[in-house]
Design a protein around this motif. Structure first.
Motif, mmCIF file in Angstrom:
data_model
loop_
_atom_site.group_PDB
_atom_site.id
_atom_site.type_symbol
_atom_site.label_atom_id
_atom_site.label_comp_id
_atom_site.label_asym_id
_atom_site.label_seq_id
_atom_site.Cartn_x
_atom_site.Cartn_y
_atom_site.Cartn_z
ATOM 1 N N LEU A 1 14.533 5.133 -5.349
ATOM 2 C CA LEU A 1 15.071 4.855 -4.018
ATOM 3 C C LEU A 1 14.272 3.753 -3.322
ATOM 4 O O LEU A 1 14.846 2.814 -2.754
ATOM 5 C CB LEU A 1 15.058 6.132 -3.177
ATOM 6 C CG LEU A 1 15.357 5.985 -1.680
ATOM 7 C CD1 LEU A 1 16.769 5.483 -1.450
ATOM 8 C CD2 LEU A 1 15.133 7.317 -0.962
ATOM 9 N N LEU A 2 12.957 3.857 -3.370
ATOM 10 C CA LEU A 2 12.108 2.876 -2.694
ATOM 11 C C LEU A 2 12.236 1.492 -3.328
ATOM 12 O O LEU A 2 12.267 0.473 -2.631
ATOM 13 C CB LEU A 2 10.651 3.346 -2.717
ATOM 14 C CG LEU A 2 10.359 4.613 -1.928
ATOM 15 C CD1 LEU A 2 8.919 5.055 -2.142
ATOM 16 C CD2 LEU A 2 10.645 4.423 -0.449
ATOM 17 N N VAL A 3 12.308 1.454 -4.650
ATOM 18 C CA VAL A 3 12.475 0.172 -5.338
ATOM 19 C C VAL A 3 13.792 -0.486 -4.930
ATOM 20 O O VAL A 3 13.862 -1.695 -4.671
ATOM 21 C CB VAL A 3 12.410 0.366 -6.867
ATOM 22 C CG1 VAL A 3 12.878 -0.896 -7.598
ATOM 23 C CG2 VAL A 3 10.990 0.730 -7.292
ATOM 24 N N SER B 1 14.321 -4.017 -2.759
ATOM 25 C CA SER B 1 15.055 -5.138 -3.348
ATOM 26 C C SER B 1 16.183 -5.635 -2.443
ATOM 27 O O SER B 1 16.577 -6.810 -2.519
ATOM 28 C CB SER B 1 15.632 -4.729 -4.706
ATOM 29 O OG SER B 1 16.707 -3.806 -4.552
ATOM 30 N N LEU B 2 16.704 -4.763 -1.581
ATOM 31 C CA LEU B 2 17.858 -5.115 -0.760
ATOM 32 C C LEU B 2 17.483 -5.592 0.642
ATOM 33 O O LEU B 2 18.281 -6.279 1.296
ATOM 34 C CB LEU B 2 18.816 -3.920 -0.652
ATOM 35 C CG LEU B 2 19.497 -3.479 -1.950
ATOM 36 C CD1 LEU B 2 20.274 -2.185 -1.739
ATOM 37 C CD2 LEU B 2 20.418 -4.571 -2.468
ATOM 38 N N LEU B 3 16.308 -5.209 1.114
ATOM 39 C CA LEU B 3 15.904 -5.559 2.472
ATOM 40 C C LEU B 3 15.080 -6.836 2.485
ATOM 41 O O LEU B 3 14.429 -7.183 1.492
ATOM 42 C CB LEU B 3 15.080 -4.421 3.089
ATOM 43 C CG LEU B 3 15.796 -3.081 3.276
ATOM 44 C CD1 LEU B 3 14.809 -2.021 3.759
ATOM 45 C CD2 LEU B 3 16.971 -3.204 4.243
ATOM 46 N N SER B 4 15.102 -7.514 3.619
ATOM 47 C CA SER B 4 14.212 -8.670 3.790
ATOM 48 C C SER B 4 12.773 -8.164 3.808
ATOM 49 O O SER B 4 12.513 -6.991 4.138
ATOM 50 C CB SER B 4 14.526 -9.374 5.104
ATOM 51 O OG SER B 4 14.185 -8.545 6.209
ATOM 52 N N LYS C 1 0.835 -1.200 0.000
ATOM 53 C CA LYS C 1 0.000 0.000 0.000
ATOM 54 C C LYS C 1 0.867 1.246 0.000
ATOM 55 O O LYS C 1 0.573 2.239 -0.663
ATOM 56 C CB LYS C 1 -0.915 0.003 1.229
ATOM 57 C CG LYS C 1 -2.040 -1.012 1.185
ATOM 58 C CD LYS C 1 -2.884 -0.935 2.445
ATOM 59 C CE LYS C 1 -3.999 -1.967 2.438
ATOM 60 N NZ LYS C 1 -4.798 -1.932 3.686
ATOM 61 N N PHE C 2 1.946 1.187 0.766
ATOM 62 C CA PHE C 2 2.865 2.319 0.848
ATOM 63 C C PHE C 2 3.489 2.612 -0.508
ATOM 64 O O PHE C 2 3.512 3.752 -0.972
ATOM 65 C CB PHE C 2 3.949 1.998 1.877
ATOM 66 C CG PHE C 2 5.103 2.953 1.880
ATOM 67 C CD1 PHE C 2 4.928 4.270 2.252
ATOM 68 C CD2 PHE C 2 6.372 2.523 1.519
ATOM 69 C CE1 PHE C 2 6.002 5.145 2.269
ATOM 70 C CE2 PHE C 2 7.443 3.383 1.528
ATOM 71 C CZ PHE C 2 7.259 4.702 1.906
ATOM 72 N N VAL C 3 3.989 1.581 -1.179
ATOM 73 C CA VAL C 3 4.591 1.770 -2.495
ATOM 74 C C VAL C 3 3.558 2.287 -3.485
ATOM 75 O O VAL C 3 3.822 3.185 -4.277
ATOM 76 C CB VAL C 3 5.219 0.457 -3.001
ATOM 77 C CG1 VAL C 3 5.702 0.618 -4.433
ATOM 78 C CG2 VAL C 3 6.362 0.030 -2.090
ATOM 79 N N ALA C 4 2.351 1.722 -3.417
ATOM 80 C CA ALA C 4 1.294 2.170 -4.332
ATOM 81 C C ALA C 4 0.979 3.639 -4.112
ATOM 82 O O ALA C 4 0.760 4.394 -5.063
ATOM 83 C CB ALA C 4 0.038 1.328 -4.124
ATOM 84 N N LEU C 5 0.963 4.058 -2.843
ATOM 85 C CA LEU C 5 0.693 5.464 -2.525
ATOM 86 C C LEU C 5 1.708 6.368 -3.192
ATOM 87 O O LEU C 5 1.359 7.372 -3.816
ATOM 88 C CB LEU C 5 0.743 5.664 -1.004
ATOM 89 C CG LEU C 5 0.779 7.119 -0.517
ATOM 90 C CD1 LEU C 5 -0.539 7.813 -0.839
ATOM 91 C CD2 LEU C 5 1.060 7.180 0.975
ATOM 92 N N ILE C 6 2.984 5.998 -3.078
ATOM 93 C CA ILE C 6 4.037 6.836 -3.644
ATOM 94 C C ILE C 6 3.956 6.878 -5.159
ATOM 95 O O ILE C 6 4.128 7.911 -5.789
ATOM 96 C CB ILE C 6 5.419 6.321 -3.200
ATOM 97 C CG1 ILE C 6 5.536 6.389 -1.663
ATOM 98 C CG2 ILE C 6 6.542 7.113 -3.849
ATOM 99 C CD1 ILE C 6 5.317 7.754 -1.089
ATOM 100 N N LEU C 7 3.673 5.736 -5.771
ATOM 101 C CA LEU C 7 3.710 5.659 -7.229
ATOM 102 C C LEU C 7 2.551 6.375 -7.902
ATOM 103 O O LEU C 7 2.615 6.665 -9.091
ATOM 104 C CB LEU C 7 3.741 4.191 -7.668
ATOM 105 C CG LEU C 7 5.007 3.425 -7.285
ATOM 106 C CD1 LEU C 7 4.901 1.978 -7.744
ATOM 107 C CD2 LEU C 7 6.242 4.076 -7.893
#
Length: 206
Positions: free
Chosen positions: A151-153, A157-160, A6-12
Motif C-alpha cells: 500500500l505504501l509503495v 508512486s502515485l503522489l507528488s 525514514k517513515f518507509v524505512a520504519l515500516i519495512l
C-alpha cells in the motif's frame, strides 16, 4: 534521510510480535484449563499484534473518513490538493477491499477443532476459538505486513513528493499518538461472550 524515507524505512523493518511462541502443543492434547489459559493470554496480549502496520491503516482510515465527511477540513489539515487526496482515498478503499488470503485457513483450523474435539458447550467453543487465534497470531500478521508495505509503495508512486512527505508526516504523528490497542479479535470476543453455538454452526456446521 528525508522524513518520508525514514517513515518507509520504519515500516519495512518492523518485527512483528507473535503471542504464541515456540512449538505449540496440539489443541486436542490440552486440558480445558490449558486451552482457556492460552486463549486468555492471547486476548489479554492482543495489543502486541497491533504493531506499526495496524496503526498505519488506522491513521489512513482516519484521514480518508475525514475527507469523506468533511473534505475541506481534511484538505486543510494535510495541506494536500483535492486530486491527490482523492488518489489517497481511492487507493486506500481499494486496498481495504483486497482479500485476506489466510482468512479461509483460519476458519478451517477453527472448524477442524470444532469437529474433532470431544468437548461440549462453552469448552468446545473455546477450543475452536483457540485454533482460530493461533492462526491470527502467525500467518495473519505476516500477510498484513506485506499488504501495508505494498500500500505504501503504491501511494508513494502515485503522489507528488511533496504530498507523500505530508502524508508520511501525518501518519508518523498518528503513530506517536496511538496506544496500539487495535483489536484483531472482535469475532473471538463476540462469540465467546455470547456463547453462540449458532455462530459456530454457521461457519462449521453442526
Amino acid at each position: 534521510m528525508s522524513q518520508s524515507r525514514k517513515f518507509v524505512a520504519l515500516i519495512l523493518i518492523i518485527c512483528l510480535v507473535h503471542t504464541v511462541s515456540g512449538q505449540s502443543r496440539d489443541i486436542e492434547e490440552l486440558s480445558i484449563v490449558e486451552i482457556r489459559s492460552e486463549l486468555d493470554q492471547i486476548l489479554t496480549n492482543e495489543f502486541n499484534r497491533a504493531t506499526e502496520w495496524d496503526r498505519v491503516t488506522v491513521a489512513l482510515k482516519r484521514i480518508t473518513s475525514m475527507f469523506e465527511r468533511r473534505p475541506e477540513a481534511a484538505l486543510t489539515q494535510l495541506d494536500i490538493s483535492r486530486p491527490e487526496m482523492e488518489i489517497i482515498q481511492s487507493v486506500f478503499e481499494t486496498w481495504l477491499q483486497s482479500s485476506d488470503r489466510d482468512g479461509d485457513n483460519r476458519i478451517a483450523k477453527m472448524c477442524e477443532i470444532w469437529e474433532a474435539t470431544s468437548l461440549v458447550g462453552s469448552e468446545r467453543i473455546d477450543a475452536a476459538l483457540l485454533a482460530y487465534e493461533r492462526e491470527v497470531s502467525t500467518g495473519y500478521s505476516d500477510f498484513n505486513q506485506r499488504k501495508v508495505e505494498q500500500l505504501l509503495v503504491e501511494l508513494e508512486s502515485l503522489l507528488s513528493p511533496d504530498s507523500w512527505e505530508k502524508l508520511s508526516l501525518y501518519v508518523e504523528d498518528q503513530l506517536s499518538r496511538s496506544s496500539g490497542n487495535v483489536s484483531h479479535s472482535f469475532f473471538t470476543r463476540t462469540v465467546r461472550t455470547s456463547q453462540s453455538i449458532e455462530a459456530m454452526n454457521l461457519h462449521c456446521g453442526n
